[in-house]
Write a protein that holds these residues in place. Structure first.
Motif, PDB file in Angstrom:
ATOM      1  N   HIS A 164       5.458   4.603   0.347  1.00  0.00           N
ATOM      2  CA  HIS A 164       5.132   3.260   0.807  1.00  0.00           C
ATOM      3  C   HIS A 164       4.659   3.279   2.255  1.00  0.00           C
ATOM      4  CE1 HIS A 164       6.696  -0.694   2.597  1.00  0.00           C
ATOM      5  NE2 HIS A 164       5.607  -1.003   1.933  1.00  0.00           N
ATOM      6  N   VAL A 165       3.567   2.545   2.549  1.00  0.00           N
ATOM      7  CA  VAL A 165       3.059   2.400   3.914  1.00  0.00           C
ATOM      8  C   VAL A 165       3.512   1.039   4.418  1.00  0.00           C
ATOM      9  CG1 VAL A 165       1.007   2.278   5.368  1.00  0.00           C
ATOM     10  CG2 VAL A 165       1.084   3.880   3.442  1.00  0.00           C
ATOM     11  N   ALA A 166       4.420   1.042   5.390  1.00  0.00           N
ATOM     12  CA  ALA A 166       5.027  -0.209   5.849  1.00  0.00           C
ATOM     13  C   ALA A 166       4.088  -1.046   6.703  1.00  0.00           C
ATOM     14  CB  ALA A 166       6.304   0.095   6.630  1.00  0.00           C
ATOM     15  N   ASP A 167       3.173  -0.380   7.403  1.00  0.00           N
ATOM     16  CA  ASP A 167       2.274  -1.081   8.331  1.00  0.00           C
ATOM     17  C   ASP A 167       0.940  -0.353   8.341  1.00  0.00           C
ATOM     18  OD1 ASP A 167       1.016  -1.800  11.028  1.00  0.00           O
ATOM     19  OD2 ASP A 167       2.782  -3.095  11.038  1.00  0.00           O
ATOM     20  N   TYR A 187     -11.304  -3.053   0.881  1.00  0.00           N
ATOM     21  CA  TYR A 187     -10.546  -3.094  -0.367  1.00  0.00           C
ATOM     22  C   TYR A 187     -11.501  -3.028  -1.553  1.00  0.00           C
ATOM     23  CZ  TYR A 187      -7.843  -4.727  -4.313  1.00  0.00           C
ATOM     24  OH  TYR A 187      -7.252  -4.821  -5.556  1.00  0.00           O
ATOM     25  N   ASP A 188     -11.267  -2.073  -2.445  1.00  0.00           N
ATOM     26  CA  ASP A 188     -12.078  -1.874  -3.640  1.00  0.00           C
ATOM     27  C   ASP A 188     -11.294  -2.369  -4.848  1.00  0.00           C
ATOM     28  OD1 ASP A 188     -13.425  -0.939  -5.891  1.00  0.00           O
ATOM     29  OD2 ASP A 188     -14.025   0.937  -4.941  1.00  0.00           O
ATOM     30  N   PRO A 189     -11.672  -3.525  -5.423  1.00  0.00           N
ATOM     31  CA  PRO A 189     -10.899  -4.072  -6.538  1.00  0.00           C
ATOM     32  C   PRO A 189     -10.992  -3.240  -7.812  1.00  0.00           C
ATOM     33  CG  PRO A 189     -12.880  -5.363  -6.192  1.00  0.00           C
ATOM     34  CD  PRO A 189     -12.805  -4.397  -5.054  1.00  0.00           C
ATOM     35  N   LYS A 190     -12.075  -2.503  -8.006  1.00  0.00           N
ATOM     36  CA  LYS A 190     -12.216  -1.686  -9.204  1.00  0.00           C
ATOM     37  C   LYS A 190     -11.222  -0.532  -9.215  1.00  0.00           C
ATOM     38  CE  LYS A 190     -17.102  -2.582 -10.217  1.00  0.00           C
ATOM     39  NZ  LYS A 190     -18.453  -1.957 -10.379  1.00  0.00           N
ATOM     40  N   ARG A 191     -11.006   0.065  -8.048  1.00  0.00           N
ATOM     41  CA  ARG A 191     -10.104   1.214  -7.937  1.00  0.00           C
ATOM     42  C   ARG A 191      -8.711   0.831  -7.455  1.00  0.00           C
ATOM     43  NH1 ARG A 191     -15.226   2.866  -6.533  1.00  0.00           N
ATOM     44  NH2 ARG A 191     -15.977   4.790  -7.531  1.00  0.00           N
ATOM     45  N   SER A 192      -8.546  -0.421  -7.055  1.00  0.00           N
ATOM     46  CA  SER A 192      -7.275  -0.886  -6.470  1.00  0.00           C
ATOM     47  C   SER A 192      -6.872   0.006  -5.295  1.00  0.00           C
ATOM     48  CB  SER A 192      -6.159  -0.915  -7.523  1.00  0.00           C
ATOM     49  OG  SER A 192      -6.424  -1.885  -8.502  1.00  0.00           O
ATOM     50  N   THR A 193      -7.830   0.211  -4.391  1.00  0.00           N
ATOM     51  CA  THR A 193      -7.586   1.018  -3.193  1.00  0.00           C
ATOM     52  C   THR A 193      -8.057   0.265  -1.958  1.00  0.00           C
ATOM     53  OG1 THR A 193      -9.742   2.128  -3.377  1.00  0.00           O
ATOM     54  CG2 THR A 193      -7.839   3.215  -4.411  1.00  0.00           C
ATOM     55  N   ILE A 194      -7.486   0.633  -0.822  1.00  0.00           N
ATOM     56  CA  ILE A 194      -7.952   0.127   0.458  1.00  0.00           C
ATOM     57  C   ILE A 194      -8.174   1.326   1.370  1.00  0.00           C
ATOM     58  CG2 ILE A 194      -5.620  -0.276   1.384  1.00  0.00           C
ATOM     59  CD1 ILE A 194      -6.834  -2.857   2.696  1.00  0.00           C
ATOM     60  N   THR A 195      -9.341   1.376   2.007  1.00  0.00           N
ATOM     61  CA  THR A 195      -9.767   2.543   2.782  1.00  0.00           C
ATOM     62  C   THR A 195      -9.993   2.164   4.231  1.00  0.00           C
ATOM     63  OG1 THR A 195     -10.879   3.452   0.828  1.00  0.00           O
ATOM     64  CG2 THR A 195     -11.520   4.346   2.971  1.00  0.00           C
ATOM     65  N   LEU A 196      -9.472   2.981   5.149  1.00  0.00           N
ATOM     66  CA  LEU A 196      -9.737   2.761   6.564  1.00  0.00           C
ATOM     67  C   LEU A 196     -11.153   3.238   6.871  1.00  0.00           C
ATOM     68  CD1 LEU A 196      -8.771   1.899   9.377  1.00  0.00           C
ATOM     69  CD2 LEU A 196      -7.933   4.244   9.713  1.00  0.00           C
ATOM     70  N   ALA A 217       0.832  -1.206   0.000  1.00  0.00           N
ATOM     71  CA  ALA A 217       0.000   0.000   0.000  1.00  0.00           C
ATOM     72  C   ALA A 217       0.862   1.249   0.000  1.00  0.00           C
ATOM     73  CB  ALA A 217      -0.927  -0.002   1.210  1.00  0.00           C
ATOM     74  N   SER A 218       0.359   2.290  -0.675  1.00  0.00           N
ATOM     75  CA  SER A 218       1.050   3.578  -0.747  1.00  0.00           C
ATOM     76  C   SER A 218       0.053   4.697  -0.495  1.00  0.00           C
ATOM     77  CB  SER A 218       1.699   3.775  -2.127  1.00  0.00           C
ATOM     78  OG  SER A 218       2.560   2.703  -2.435  1.00  0.00           O
ATOM     79  N   ASP A 219       0.531   5.815   0.074  1.00  0.00           N
ATOM     80  CA  ASP A 219      -0.352   6.946   0.341  1.00  0.00           C
ATOM     81  C   ASP A 219      -0.523   7.796  -0.918  1.00  0.00           C
ATOM     82  OD1 ASP A 219       1.932   8.534   0.106  1.00  0.00           O
ATOM     83  OD2 ASP A 219       2.145   8.841   2.267  1.00  0.00           O
ATOM     84  N   ARG A 220      -1.244   8.912  -0.782  1.00  0.00           N
ATOM     85  CA  ARG A 220      -1.548   9.746  -1.952  1.00  0.00           C
ATOM     86  C   ARG A 220      -0.294  10.293  -2.613  1.00  0.00           C
ATOM     87  NH1 ARG A 220      -6.806  13.619  -0.802  1.00  0.00           N
ATOM     88  NH2 ARG A 220      -8.384  11.956  -0.791  1.00  0.00           N
ATOM     89  N   ALA A 221       0.743  10.497  -1.792  1.00  0.00           N
ATOM     90  CA  ALA A 221       1.991  11.031  -2.328  1.00  0.00           C
ATOM     91  C   ALA A 221       2.866   9.959  -2.952  1.00  0.00           C
ATOM     92  CB  ALA A 221       2.760  11.750  -1.213  1.00  0.00           C
ATOM     93  N   LYS A 281      -3.423   3.489  -2.087  1.00  0.00           N
ATOM     94  CA  LYS A 281      -3.331   2.803  -3.375  1.00  0.00           C
ATOM     95  C   LYS A 281      -2.707   1.432  -3.159  1.00  0.00           C
ATOM     96  CE  LYS A 281      -3.792   2.757  -7.896  1.00  0.00           C
ATOM     97  NZ  LYS A 281      -5.131   2.806  -8.520  1.00  0.00           N
ATOM     98  N   VAL A 282      -3.224   0.425  -3.858  1.00  0.00           N
ATOM     99  CA  VAL A 282      -2.805  -0.959  -3.634  1.00  0.00           C
ATOM    100  C   VAL A 282      -2.108  -1.539  -4.863  1.00  0.00           C
ATOM    101  CG1 VAL A 282      -3.684  -3.313  -3.343  1.00  0.00           C
ATOM    102  CG2 VAL A 282      -4.497  -1.480  -1.857  1.00  0.00           C
ATOM    103  N   GLU A 283      -1.012  -2.232  -4.604  1.00  0.00           N
ATOM    104  CA  GLU A 283      -0.371  -3.102  -5.579  1.00  0.00           C
ATOM    105  C   GLU A 283      -0.295  -4.497  -4.964  1.00  0.00           C
ATOM    106  OE1 GLU A 283       3.298  -1.360  -7.510  1.00  0.00           O
ATOM    107  OE2 GLU A 283       3.071   0.019  -5.809  1.00  0.00           O
ATOM    108  N   TRP A 284      -0.148  -5.502  -5.820  1.00  0.00           N
ATOM    109  CA  TRP A 284      -0.022  -6.887  -5.344  1.00  0.00           C
ATOM    110  C   TRP A 284       1.302  -7.450  -5.812  1.00  0.00           C
ATOM    111  CZ3 TRP A 284      -3.322  -8.399  -1.737  1.00  0.00           C
ATOM    112  CH2 TRP A 284      -4.558  -7.747  -1.656  1.00  0.00           C
TER     113      TRP A 284
END
Length: 278
Positions: free
Chosen positions: A86-89, A168-177, A79-83, A101-104
């Motif tokens: 990388h979000v480590a945890d 997790y939204d697969p269409k947008r490849s995002t994960i939201t708290l 996961a990465s933030d808007r900027a 934003k999500v990558e696999w």
């Protein structure tokens, strides 16, 4: 176990395509065939995985049993933030509504013959989380629960919380708290909630959570706006047993909420009355 086909249970075989790790919960995308799997692990903490089916795969009865050990792709969340940082945890995110934003990232050896799957990729390529627990498919995506986190779980990275609900939204490849439980100052006092575990989507809006924290435990409703409310309280106590609430799920007609106490093995049917929560 297959509750509808006893013959299928006589010679159980591991589904190696889905990886060897400390499996906790699973959510299945009924349209794409993707399978999301949570890992409840420590030293180091676990990962959220996605299994992507091979071309031509059809998710029907018995399909998983026919998979080869390396069929499809098993990958871990990054996961990465808007900027783009990388979000480590996941515990680093403390504001509900935050979108990542999500990558696999593909796991090199899903059978983990020499190295656990959660240790195979560098920390710069994956996003960890303490106590990844419940998973449920609903509203077009996967709800994922992180039960709690402490700074000592991933020193220098993890932050304190007593529960996170992600979507997790697969269409947008995002994960939201979606929801954050702050540190419960006194778990023995009724009123505050901590340690969400199993999750299911309510037909009346929001989600139902099985609380598996310290002190008093409940089934907890969480609305779309982030408001939480107790649905049922667990007054069963036995120090020799695991008496947590588990498996909340509504009947198909939405009239009955089923839930369990893990040991000694009780099931409850809660009839409401139910109404939509705002």
């Amino acid at each position: 176990m297959d509750p509808f086909d006893r013959e299928a249970n006589k010679n159980p075989q591991p589904i190696k395509a889905l990886g060897r790790f400390e499996h906790e919960a699973v959510a299945v995308d009924p349209h794409r065939g993707h399978i999301y799997l949570t890992e409840d692990a420590s030293t180091p903490t676990g990962l959220l995985y996605r299994w992507e089916p091979p071309k031509g795969y059809r998710g029907r009865k018995g399909a998983l049993r026919r998979l080869g050990p390396t069929d499809g792709v098993l990958a871990a969340l990054k996961a990465s933030d808007r900027a783009g940082k990388h979000v480590a945890d996941l515990s680093l995110v403390t504001v509900p509504g935050t979108v990542l934003k999500v990558e696999w990232k593909a796991i090199p050896d899903r059978d983990a013959r020499t190295t656990p799957t959660r240790k195979q990729l560098p920390d710069t390529e994956i996003t960890r989380s303490k106590k990844l627990e419940g998973a449920w498919w609903g509203d077009g995506g996967a709800y994922i629960v992180s039960s709690f986190s402490r700074e000592t779980d991933n020193p220098g990275v993890s932050k304190v919380h007593d529960g996170q609900i992600w979507f997790y939204d697969p269409k947008r490849s995002t994960i939201t708290l979606k929801l954050l439980f702050g540190k419960n100052p006194d778990p023995a006092v009724d009123g505050a909630f901590d340690g969400p575990d199993n999750v299911s989507v309510s037909p009346y809006g929001g989600v139902i959570l099985a609380e598996d924290g310290e002190g008093i435990q409940h089934l907890v409703g969480a609305t779309d706006s982030g408001r939480t409310l107790p649905v049922a309280r667990n007054d069963f106590s036995d120090a020799t047993k695991n008496v947590e609430f588990t498996g909340p799920v509504y009947s198909l007609d939405g009239k009955i909420l089923f839930a369990n106490i893990q040991e000694p093995g009780y099931m409850f049917a809660i009839t409401g009355p139910w109404r939509r929560q705002e």
